[in-house]
Write a protein that holds these residues in place. Structure first.
Motif, PDB file in Angstrom:
ATOM      1  N   THR A  91       1.129  -1.349  -0.126  1.00  0.00           N
ATOM      2  CA  THR A  91       0.372   0.172  -0.028  1.00  0.00           C
ATOM      3  C   THR A  91       1.307   0.742  -0.098  1.00  0.00           C
ATOM      4  O   THR A  91       0.300   2.171  -0.260  1.00  0.00           O
ATOM      5  CB  THR A  91      -1.363   0.356   1.257  1.00  0.00           C
ATOM      6  N   VAL A  92       2.237   1.264   0.600  1.00  0.00           N
ATOM      7  CA  VAL A  92       2.727   2.423   0.876  1.00  0.00           C
ATOM      8  C   VAL A  92       3.913   2.648  -0.680  1.00  0.00           C
ATOM      9  O   VAL A  92       4.188   3.530  -0.791  1.00  0.00           O
ATOM     10  CB  VAL A  92       3.680   2.555   1.968  1.00  0.00           C
ATOM     11  N   VAL A  93       4.306   1.632  -0.723  1.00  0.00           N
ATOM     12  CA  VAL A  93       5.546   2.181  -1.618  1.00  0.00           C
ATOM     13  C   VAL A  93       5.624   1.443  -3.006  1.00  0.00           C
ATOM     14  O   VAL A  93       6.296   2.424  -4.019  1.00  0.00           O
ATOM     15  CB  VAL A  93       6.384   0.882  -1.332  1.00  0.00           C
ATOM     16  N   ALA A  94       3.995   0.706  -3.502  1.00  0.00           N
ATOM     17  CA  ALA A  94       3.864   0.362  -5.067  1.00  0.00           C
ATOM     18  C   ALA A  94       3.802   1.611  -6.632  1.00  0.00           C
ATOM     19  O   ALA A  94       3.820   2.277  -5.484  1.00  0.00           O
ATOM     20  CB  ALA A  94       2.515  -1.132  -5.403  1.00  0.00           C
ATOM     21  N   ASP A  95       4.400   1.611  -6.619  1.00  0.00           N
ATOM     22  CA  ASP A  95       5.141   2.099  -8.337  1.00  0.00           C
ATOM     23  C   ASP A  95       5.834   3.241  -7.300  1.00  0.00           C
ATOM     24  O   ASP A  95       5.617   4.129  -8.505  1.00  0.00           O
ATOM     25  CB  ASP A  95       3.699   2.440  -8.886  1.00  0.00           C
ATOM     26  N   LYS A  96       5.897   3.406  -6.553  1.00  0.00           N
ATOM     27  CA  LYS A  96       7.378   4.874  -5.976  1.00  0.00           C
ATOM     28  C   LYS A  96       8.237   4.892  -6.522  1.00  0.00           C
ATOM     29  O   LYS A  96       8.855   3.355  -6.830  1.00  0.00           O
ATOM     30  CB  LYS A  96       6.236   5.297  -4.286  1.00  0.00           C
ATOM     31  N   THR A  97       8.938   5.871  -5.978  1.00  0.00           N
ATOM     32  CA  THR A  97      10.469   6.854  -5.706  1.00  0.00           C
ATOM     33  C   THR A  97      11.386   6.612  -4.390  1.00  0.00           C
ATOM     34  O   THR A  97       9.977   6.957  -3.236  1.00  0.00           O
ATOM     35  CB  THR A  97      10.969   6.995  -6.631  1.00  0.00           C
ATOM     36  N   ILE A  98      11.576   5.986  -4.056  1.00  0.00           N
ATOM     37  CA  ILE A  98      12.555   6.262  -2.527  1.00  0.00           C
ATOM     38  C   ILE A  98      13.483   6.600  -2.734  1.00  0.00           C
ATOM     39  O   ILE A  98      13.962   5.904  -3.225  1.00  0.00           O
ATOM     40  CB  ILE A  98      12.115   4.273  -1.314  1.00  0.00           C
ATOM     41  N   ILE A  99      13.593   7.223  -1.617  1.00  0.00           N
ATOM     42  CA  ILE A  99      15.544   7.899  -1.379  1.00  0.00           C
ATOM     43  C   ILE A  99      15.731   7.256   0.009  1.00  0.00           C
ATOM     44  O   ILE A  99      15.101   8.043   0.825  1.00  0.00           O
ATOM     45  CB  ILE A  99      15.187   9.195  -2.057  1.00  0.00           C
ATOM     46  N   MET A 100      16.471   6.788  -0.248  1.00  0.00           N
ATOM     47  CA  MET A 100      17.179   6.229   1.522  1.00  0.00           C
ATOM     48  C   MET A 100      18.170   6.913   2.434  1.00  0.00           C
ATOM     49  O   MET A 100      19.370   6.229   0.737  1.00  0.00           O
ATOM     50  CB  MET A 100      16.590   4.806   0.955  1.00  0.00           C
ATOM     51  N   THR A 101      18.263   7.038   3.100  1.00  0.00           N
ATOM     52  CA  THR A 101      20.100   7.140   3.332  1.00  0.00           C
ATOM     53  C   THR A 101      19.717   6.122   5.179  1.00  0.00           C
ATOM     54  O   THR A 101      18.804   6.102   6.090  1.00  0.00           O
ATOM     55  CB  THR A 101      20.355   8.368   3.810  1.00  0.00           C
ATOM     56  N   THR A 102      21.171   5.556   5.074  1.00  0.00           N
ATOM     57  CA  THR A 102      21.101   4.387   5.673  1.00  0.00           C
ATOM     58  C   THR A 102      22.768   4.673   6.886  1.00  0.00           C
ATOM     59  O   THR A 102      23.432   4.825   5.961  1.00  0.00           O
ATOM     60  CB  THR A 102      20.622   3.157   5.871  1.00  0.00           C
ATOM     61  N   THR A 103      22.677   4.095   8.216  1.00  0.00           N
ATOM     62  CA  THR A 103      23.638   4.623   8.302  1.00  0.00           C
ATOM     63  C   THR A 103      25.395   3.342   7.474  1.00  0.00           C
ATOM     64  O   THR A 103      25.703   4.765   7.567  1.00  0.00           O
ATOM     65  CB  THR A 103      24.113   4.189  10.046  1.00  0.00           C
ATOM     66  N   ASN A 104      24.747   2.307   7.747  1.00  0.00           N
ATOM     67  CA  ASN A 104      25.812   1.470   7.061  1.00  0.00           C
ATOM     68  C   ASN A 104      25.894   1.429   5.777  1.00  0.00           C
ATOM     69  O   ASN A 104      26.331   0.253   4.970  1.00  0.00           O
ATOM     70  CB  ASN A 104      25.825   0.971   7.534  1.00  0.00           C
ATOM     71  N   GLY A 105      23.886   0.741   5.203  1.00  0.00           N
ATOM     72  CA  GLY A 105      23.740  -0.462   4.086  1.00  0.00           C
ATOM     73  C   GLY A 105      24.237   0.533   3.259  1.00  0.00           C
ATOM     74  O   GLY A 105      24.998   0.589   1.977  1.00  0.00           O
ATOM     75  N   THR A 106      23.378   2.079   2.524  1.00  0.00           N
ATOM     76  CA  THR A 106      23.459   3.070   1.884  1.00  0.00           C
ATOM     77  C   THR A 106      24.650   2.648   2.031  1.00  0.00           C
ATOM     78  O   THR A 106      25.955   3.304  -0.018  1.00  0.00           O
ATOM     79  CB  THR A 106      23.147   4.066   1.469  1.00  0.00           C
ATOM     80  N   VAL A 107      25.717   3.225   2.773  1.00  0.00           N
ATOM     81  CA  VAL A 107      27.337   3.176   2.144  1.00  0.00           C
ATOM     82  C   VAL A 107      27.876   2.146   1.534  1.00  0.00           C
ATOM     83  O   VAL A 107      28.811   2.304   0.512  1.00  0.00           O
ATOM     84  CB  VAL A 107      28.252   3.631   3.254  1.00  0.00           C
ATOM     85  N   ALA A 108      27.927   1.264   2.038  1.00  0.00           N
ATOM     86  CA  ALA A 108      28.079  -1.187   1.339  1.00  0.00           C
ATOM     87  C   ALA A 108      27.747  -0.472   0.449  1.00  0.00           C
ATOM     88  O   ALA A 108      28.468  -0.781  -0.862  1.00  0.00           O
ATOM     89  CB  ALA A 108      27.614  -1.359   2.438  1.00  0.00           C
ATOM     90  N   LEU A 109      26.707   0.071   0.115  1.00  0.00           N
ATOM     91  CA  LEU A 109      26.252   0.403  -1.996  1.00  0.00           C
ATOM     92  C   LEU A 109      27.262   0.779  -2.932  1.00  0.00           C
ATOM     93  O   LEU A 109      27.497   0.493  -4.230  1.00  0.00           O
ATOM     94  CB  LEU A 109      24.612   0.100  -1.958  1.00  0.00           C
ATOM     95  N   LYS A 110      27.186   2.549  -2.272  1.00  0.00           N
ATOM     96  CA  LYS A 110      28.055   3.574  -2.942  1.00  0.00           C
ATOM     97  C   LYS A 110      29.630   2.846  -2.782  1.00  0.00           C
ATOM     98  O   LYS A 110      30.046   3.171  -4.549  1.00  0.00           O
ATOM     99  CB  LYS A 110      28.413   4.819  -2.361  1.00  0.00           C
ATOM    100  N   ALA A 111      30.073   2.158  -2.271  1.00  0.00           N
ATOM    101  CA  ALA A 111      31.270   1.455  -2.487  1.00  0.00           C
ATOM    102  C   ALA A 111      31.965   0.274  -3.137  1.00  0.00           C
ATOM    103  O   ALA A 111      32.136   0.903  -3.531  1.00  0.00           O
ATOM    104  CB  ALA A 111      32.052   0.766  -0.731  1.00  0.00           C
ATOM    105  N   ALA A 112      29.908  -0.153  -3.666  1.00  0.00           N
ATOM    106  CA  ALA A 112      30.202  -1.120  -4.354  1.00  0.00           C
ATOM    107  C   ALA A 112      30.544  -1.082  -5.596  1.00  0.00           C
ATOM    108  O   ALA A 112      30.442  -1.690  -6.659  1.00  0.00           O
ATOM    109  CB  ALA A 112      29.595  -2.431  -4.455  1.00  0.00           C
TER     110      ALA A 112
END
Ligand code: MLT
Length: 235
Positions: A91-112
């Motif tokens: 209900t909340v996320v279908a067809d949505k764009t989400i901009i996400m920032t987390t302490t460690n997870g998004t940092v690891a994504l950027k590193a890779a």
């Protein structure tokens, strides 16, 4: 296939892997699990960013986007969503764009980001991930998000499970052998019990997120393997 494991993003960056490897970013508690839940529930795309300011800036490119993430595990004031997988319902996320920032997870994504493919892995999609990776000719680097540059038991055990499942067709590095042994020998068939002893699971439980921890430790419940490419995560 050769499988290596990096227990922190810093470890990954220090090793300067050739760019023709596949990277799998694992942040069991909770960024990977929440991203997978969001994608399974029809989210169109997730844009990972490092800081709160970046999130606000990127929102100019995606006017209808939801802002999501956490600091010290808690929702960020003014953002639409925290980092609990239960918040990412259809209900909340279908067809949505989400901009996400987390302490460690998004940092690891950027590193890779320079790897030939970057997938998102966790216990919840381990079977789907292993099927996707089973036939690859590329070397594989399993990248644990860790906790602010430190080893995280839950990420290491998840990479141990993945290495174990792929090992019949792969050569394992010393780190992969160690993570597999941790998963098999240290856990003796009960990785949930071991992870409940870990610092981040204890912190999340104490902070009111015990249900999230239990959910993130379910195995093979989603068929989806999100991929991070050109700055965006899609399914
Ligand atoms: C992170 O990216 O650091 C985590 O997902 C933190 C959390 O449990 O929310």
């Amino acid at each position: 296939m050769h499988i290596s494991i990096c227990f922190t993003p810093q470890d990954y960056l220090r090793q300067n892997f050739r760019d023709d490897h596949i990277a799998v970013v694992v942040d069991v508690l909770r960024a990977s699990s929440s991203i997978i839940a969001a994608m399974a529930n029809g989210c169109r795309q997730i844009v990972p960013v490092a800081t709160l300011e970046d999130a606000q800036t990127r929102r100019r490119d995606y006017a209808d986007a939801l802002l999501a993430g956490e600091r010290q595990a808690f929702p960020i004031p003014g953002f639409n969503l925290g980092n609990s997988p239960f918040e990412y319902s259809r209900t909340v996320v279908a067809d949505k764009t989400i901009i996400m920032t987390t302490t460690n997870g998004t940092v690891a994504l950027k590193a890779a980001a320079e790897a030939v493919n970057v997938y998102i892995g966790a216990f919840v999609n381990a079977a789907a991930l292993c099927s996707k990776l089973a036939e690859t000719k590329h070397d594989l680097v399993l990248l644990c998000a860790g906790t602010q540059g430190r080893f995280s038991l839950e990420d290491a055990l998840c990479t141990g499970l993945i290495a174990d499942r792929l090992s019949s067709n792969a050569k394992l590095s010393d780190t992969a052998l160690a993570a597999r042994a941790m998963y098999n020998d240290f856990c003796c068939g009960d990785f949930v019990k071991r992870i409940m002893e870990s610092s981040h699971a204890a912190y999340l439980s104490k902070s009111g997120f015990a249900d999230d921890v239990a959910f993130c430790l379910k195995t093979d419940i989603f068929e989806i393997v999100p991929e991070f490419s050109d700055g965006v995560i899609t399914a």
